[in-house]
Design an enzyme around this catalytic site. Sequence first.
Site, mmCIF file in Angstrom:
data_model
loop_
_atom_site.group_PDB
_atom_site.id
_atom_site.type_symbol
_atom_site.label_atom_id
_atom_site.label_comp_id
_atom_site.label_asym_id
_atom_site.label_seq_id
_atom_site.Cartn_x
_atom_site.Cartn_y
_atom_site.Cartn_z
ATOM 1 N N ARG A 117 0.845 -1.205 0.000
ATOM 2 C CA ARG A 117 0.000 0.000 0.000
ATOM 3 C C ARG A 117 0.872 1.244 0.000
ATOM 4 O O ARG A 117 0.603 2.212 -0.717
ATOM 5 C CB ARG A 117 -0.894 0.015 1.242
ATOM 6 C CG ARG A 117 -1.902 -1.109 1.259
ATOM 7 C CD ARG A 117 -2.882 -0.936 2.428
ATOM 8 N NE ARG A 117 -3.699 -2.119 2.552
ATOM 9 C CZ ARG A 117 -3.599 -3.003 3.550
ATOM 10 N NH1 ARG A 117 -2.756 -2.796 4.550
ATOM 11 N NH2 ARG A 117 -4.362 -4.068 3.573
ATOM 12 N N PHE A 127 -11.554 -3.946 -5.423
ATOM 13 C CA PHE A 127 -11.488 -4.951 -4.348
ATOM 14 C C PHE A 127 -10.902 -4.277 -3.107
ATOM 15 O O PHE A 127 -9.844 -4.669 -2.608
ATOM 16 C CB PHE A 127 -10.631 -6.164 -4.744
ATOM 17 C CG PHE A 127 -11.017 -6.827 -6.032
ATOM 18 C CD1 PHE A 127 -12.038 -7.779 -6.053
ATOM 19 C CD2 PHE A 127 -10.375 -6.510 -7.221
ATOM 20 C CE1 PHE A 127 -12.387 -8.407 -7.249
ATOM 21 C CE2 PHE A 127 -10.716 -7.124 -8.414
ATOM 22 C CZ PHE A 127 -11.730 -8.088 -8.432
ATOM 23 N N ASP A 175 -16.070 -2.526 -3.951
ATOM 24 C CA ASP A 175 -16.100 -3.883 -3.390
ATOM 25 C C ASP A 175 -17.532 -4.385 -3.506
ATOM 26 O O ASP A 175 -18.481 -3.597 -3.565
ATOM 27 C CB ASP A 175 -15.661 -3.883 -1.917
ATOM 28 C CG ASP A 175 -15.139 -5.247 -1.464
ATOM 29 O OD1 ASP A 175 -13.910 -5.400 -1.321
ATOM 30 O OD2 ASP A 175 -15.964 -6.152 -1.251
ATOM 31 N N ASP A 215 -6.788 -5.773 -6.416
ATOM 32 C CA ASP A 215 -6.372 -6.677 -5.323
ATOM 33 C C ASP A 215 -7.455 -7.729 -5.104
ATOM 34 O O ASP A 215 -8.103 -7.758 -4.053
ATOM 35 C CB ASP A 215 -6.107 -5.859 -4.047
ATOM 36 C CG ASP A 215 -5.564 -6.722 -2.916
ATOM 37 O OD1 ASP A 215 -5.072 -7.830 -3.191
ATOM 38 O OD2 ASP A 215 -5.637 -6.281 -1.752
ATOM 39 N N CYS A 265 -2.887 -13.138 -4.862
ATOM 40 C CA CYS A 265 -2.558 -13.911 -3.655
ATOM 41 C C CYS A 265 -2.756 -15.407 -3.877
ATOM 42 O O CYS A 265 -2.828 -16.164 -2.916
ATOM 43 C CB CYS A 265 -3.356 -13.398 -2.454
ATOM 44 S SG CYS A 265 -5.134 -13.474 -2.688
HETATM 45 N N1 SAH Z 1 -7.440 -4.458 -0.982
HETATM 46 C C1 SAH Z 1 -7.893 -4.914 0.305
HETATM 47 C C2 SAH Z 1 -8.034 -6.414 0.398
HETATM 48 C C3 SAH Z 1 -8.904 -7.045 -0.664
HETATM 49 S S1 SAH Z 1 -9.485 -8.609 -0.265
HETATM 50 C C4 SAH Z 1 -6.981 -4.373 1.379
HETATM 51 O O1 SAH Z 1 -5.975 -3.712 1.074
HETATM 52 O O2 SAH Z 1 -7.245 -4.605 2.557
HETATM 53 C C5 SAH Z 1 -10.566 -8.947 -1.581
HETATM 54 C C6 SAH Z 1 -11.882 -8.197 -1.562
HETATM 55 O O3 SAH Z 1 -12.541 -8.465 -2.792
HETATM 56 C C7 SAH Z 1 -12.872 -8.576 -0.494
HETATM 57 O O4 SAH Z 1 -13.206 -7.439 0.237
HETATM 58 C C8 SAH Z 1 -14.112 -9.102 -1.235
HETATM 59 O O5 SAH Z 1 -15.329 -8.670 -0.650
HETATM 60 C C9 SAH Z 1 -13.942 -8.472 -2.575
HETATM 61 N N2 SAH Z 1 -14.521 -9.162 -3.739
HETATM 62 C C10 SAH Z 1 -14.459 -10.465 -4.058
HETATM 63 N N3 SAH Z 1 -15.002 -10.699 -5.264
HETATM 64 C C11 SAH Z 1 -15.428 -9.491 -5.731
HETATM 65 C C12 SAH Z 1 -16.056 -9.047 -6.931
HETATM 66 N N4 SAH Z 1 -16.327 -9.901 -7.921
HETATM 67 N N5 SAH Z 1 -16.332 -7.748 -7.074
HETATM 68 C C13 SAH Z 1 -16.036 -6.868 -6.081
HETATM 69 N N6 SAH Z 1 -15.419 -7.223 -4.950
HETATM 70 C C14 SAH Z 1 -15.127 -8.511 -4.768
#
Ligand code: SAH
Length: 396
Positions: free
Chosen positions: A214, A230, A252, A300, A340
């Site tokens: 980040r 995400f 999200d 992400d 990941c």
């Molecule tokens: N970037 C964040 C972590 C992301 S984790 C950080 O820095 O903390 C992945 C996220 O993707 C989760 O919050 C989940 O709710 C979301 N997610 C999963 N599939 C998704 C989709 N198709 N569209 C939007 N969000 C999604």
Amino acid sequence: MTVPRVQLRPKREKPFLARHPWVFAGAIETIPEHAVDGSEVEVVSATGQFVARGLLNRRSKIQVRLYSWTPERPLDDDFFREKLKQAISFRHDILGLGGKRQACRLVFSEGDGLSGWTVDRFGEFVVMQFTSLAMAQRRERLADLLQELLQPRGIYVRTERGIGLMEGLELQDGLLRGELPPDDWTIEDAGITYRVNLTEGQKTGFYLDQRDNRVAAARYACGRTVLDAFCYSGGFGLQAALAGANSVEAVDVSQPALQLARENAQLNGLTNLEFVQADVFRHLETLVQQKRRFGMVILDPPKFARTKKAIPEAMRGYRRLQTLALRLLEPGGFLVMCCCSGSISMEMLDELLAQTAVSTKREVQLLQRLGQAPDHPIALACPETAYLKCLIGRIF
Ligand code: SAH
């Protein structure tokens, strides 16, 4: 006390002498019948030579997890105390993550030589996760050790979905020691205050592994229009806003995640973030149709490939996301692409980016190839511990 001896098949000891901690059934000749699942065993070669000490679980694909390569070193409280002490000291004394409101991964399973046990500290509260039966059975003793070395206000246990089946493990989430964190508990990470929900939030409450990525991404965010896809509790977008981004659109699919992200923006007095509840794939398509342009796009996504078999499908997902992101980036804009899925390598991501650049007629300068924060150390002997990749590129 003599420890039951698990004998390996001929010529199968090599990976274990190289300290890979997972012994699968295929490598094993015999397990003594009297050896109890969860208990300590000695692993020996076909010729009877000592290889390592481990913990048995016939119900798991990983039949023995190895912890010690010293004969005569029992896997007792002293052994685990030493390992835990070392793990805590690295985070607190070397990484400087020991503050009362700071958060870090204190124990990263195989990365700390403690296969099957993960501990995240969120200020004064601790969340433990178990991915092995044997470590879960030792949870009271491990909690004692944490109490002794750390004196947390509370220790909470969370289990990953699917683990019960894989390990023959029946474990309920719940408080193991002390008290629950208050609902409005906050931590500080790289200059930002976050509300964390340790009992219901995703993962154990916060994605600690992205701490340094980040900050790395935020370095390029000043003056840019940022899309944080995400976003979960807002990490990348908030860090970008703090670094002087013009505006941040954070997306999200999860309403509770967005709620948390919104609260976090407020907590930090950051007002130029907008939150969108949507499926990222669809939302990016809409933005492309609207001819919107961004100076930075952060991707992400959650783990797309849980197994090797799932790789082709996962790669299609990453390709789609990347293609859309490239279409949204203005010339000179920055792409931050995280992955990941452990089974997808950095090389595979490099190649994918090269391909999507060709198909979208863009040019890419790769600026940084990053991984997980160092409180998630990679055990070189166990390549599976290296799971997070983050590419930062400039797109022309
Ligand atoms: N970037 C964040 C972590 C992301 S984790 C950080 O820095 O903390 C992945 C996220 O993707 C989760 O919050 C989940 O709710 C979301 N997610 C999963 N599939 C998704 C989709 N198709 N569209 C939007 N969000 C999604």
